[in-house]
Design a protein around this motif. Sequence first.
Motif, PDB file in Angstrom:
ATOM      1  N   THR A 248       0.754  -1.050  -0.010  1.00  0.00           N
ATOM      2  CA  THR A 248      -0.193   0.215  -0.016  1.00  0.00           C
ATOM      3  C   THR A 248       0.822   1.242  -0.059  1.00  0.00           C
ATOM      4  OG1 THR A 248      -0.177   0.136   2.479  1.00  0.00           O
ATOM      5  CG2 THR A 248      -1.962  -1.086   1.157  1.00  0.00           C
ATOM      6  N   CYS A 264       2.035   1.438  -5.937  1.00  0.00           N
ATOM      7  CA  CYS A 264       1.361   0.864  -4.451  1.00  0.00           C
ATOM      8  C   CYS A 264      -0.033   1.221  -4.478  1.00  0.00           C
ATOM      9  CB  CYS A 264       1.935   2.020  -3.214  1.00  0.00           C
ATOM     10  SG  CYS A 264       3.564   1.569  -3.058  1.00  0.00           S
ATOM     11  N   LEU A 265      -1.033   0.480  -3.656  1.00  0.00           N
ATOM     12  CA  LEU A 265      -2.448   0.548  -3.548  1.00  0.00           C
ATOM     13  C   LEU A 265      -2.795   1.786  -2.642  1.00  0.00           C
ATOM     14  CD1 LEU A 265      -3.196  -3.228  -3.020  1.00  0.00           C
ATOM     15  CD2 LEU A 265      -3.859  -1.915  -5.070  1.00  0.00           C
ATOM     16  N   PRO A 267      -5.726   3.442  -0.497  1.00  0.00           N
ATOM     17  CA  PRO A 267      -6.389   2.767   0.692  1.00  0.00           C
ATOM     18  C   PRO A 267      -8.011   2.141  -0.012  1.00  0.00           C
ATOM     19  CG  PRO A 267      -5.936   5.113   1.616  1.00  0.00           C
ATOM     20  CD  PRO A 267      -5.378   4.952   0.043  1.00  0.00           C
ATOM     21  N   GLU A 284      -5.820  -4.076   5.845  1.00  0.00           N
ATOM     22  CA  GLU A 284      -5.003  -3.385   5.104  1.00  0.00           C
ATOM     23  C   GLU A 284      -4.157  -2.998   6.498  1.00  0.00           C
ATOM     24  OE1 GLU A 284      -5.595   0.652   2.944  1.00  0.00           O
ATOM     25  OE2 GLU A 284      -6.888  -1.017   1.955  1.00  0.00           O
ATOM     26  N   THR A 296       0.695  -3.666   3.727  1.00  0.00           N
ATOM     27  CA  THR A 296       0.040  -4.167   2.612  1.00  0.00           C
ATOM     28  C   THR A 296      -1.235  -4.210   2.720  1.00  0.00           C
ATOM     29  OG1 THR A 296       0.418  -6.456   3.495  1.00  0.00           O
ATOM     30  CG2 THR A 296       2.185  -5.834   2.279  1.00  0.00           C
ATOM     31  N   ALA A 297      -1.981  -4.536   1.456  1.00  0.00           N
ATOM     32  CA  ALA A 297      -3.590  -4.777   1.510  1.00  0.00           C
ATOM     33  C   ALA A 297      -3.479  -6.433   1.398  1.00  0.00           C
ATOM     34  CB  ALA A 297      -4.219  -4.058   0.328  1.00  0.00           C
TER      35      ALA A 297
END
Length: 310
Positions: A248, A264-265, A267, A284, A296-297
Amino acid sequence: MSGKIFIERLEFRGRVGITPEERSRPQPLAVDVELDCQLDAAGRSDRLENTVDYATIARRLVEVGTEKDTHLLEAMAERLFEMLFREFPVERVKLWLRKLHPPLVYVTGSVGVSLERSRLAHRLQQIDPPPAPFLVQQLHRLPKGTVLDVAAGGGRHSLFLAAQGYHVDAIDRDEPALARLASEARERHLSTITTRTLDLERPAPHEPNLGKETYDGIVVFFYLYRSLVPHLMDALKPGGVLIYETFTIDNYFHHKHPRRWEFCLAPNELLRLASTLQVLHYDEGAHEGGHGSVYTAQLVAQKPARPSPL
């Protein structure tokens, strides 16, 4: 029915010790073993071939314990674990291995080691680097069958899944890495891994072809290419399961990794990307990684089953 088989105080003479003097002559050793296994077939049939034969186990324990000199009891115990999981259908082994007359002035009893290990934990020890902890934790949700390992790289997850009985299609654009994976699979006699060199980031109209309702499961770890996600959804069979973990944006802020924030992800982004699936697990935040905590997610999601015809 699951049950346990016990062998108590199996005694033999073996050469164990740090010094050459201690290993120069066999000394009395003893081992107790407790084995978790399935006993229902033997209970119904009353036939030896439907159970784990403790007489054969006892003989093999003695053979392994006496076949070579050993510096440490721990090393001998490791050889016993390897033999038991390789040769017998047991799911968990607990053993107590000890020297009955250790050369220590103040010890009037025995000294030894008590160790316990599951078949799964034993297999994990054979893989270096080990699979992601999240995959191990969520393995029970992954249907048996054929699994796609996306951006497989060196193949730590492919090797792990093949050792659990899955057929694995490992894809990556790194051809040398896949060649190493194929070689490692041959060395471990894992014949259920197929490797395929594939550029997953080809733009339209040349997107990678992952098939239609092909896989019982798909695993993706520490790889993010957003345009690929719809193809993953299409490639899952109805009822198939996606296991996905990647960085993330918090990991970029805290560790400056990956090197670009676009990898990166945001939220809840993984939830949105997989919105057509039924979420079985989502978390998450900070999680244990190979070298400390990473952000991480983690997602486990299932493709809805096709409705039954009326």
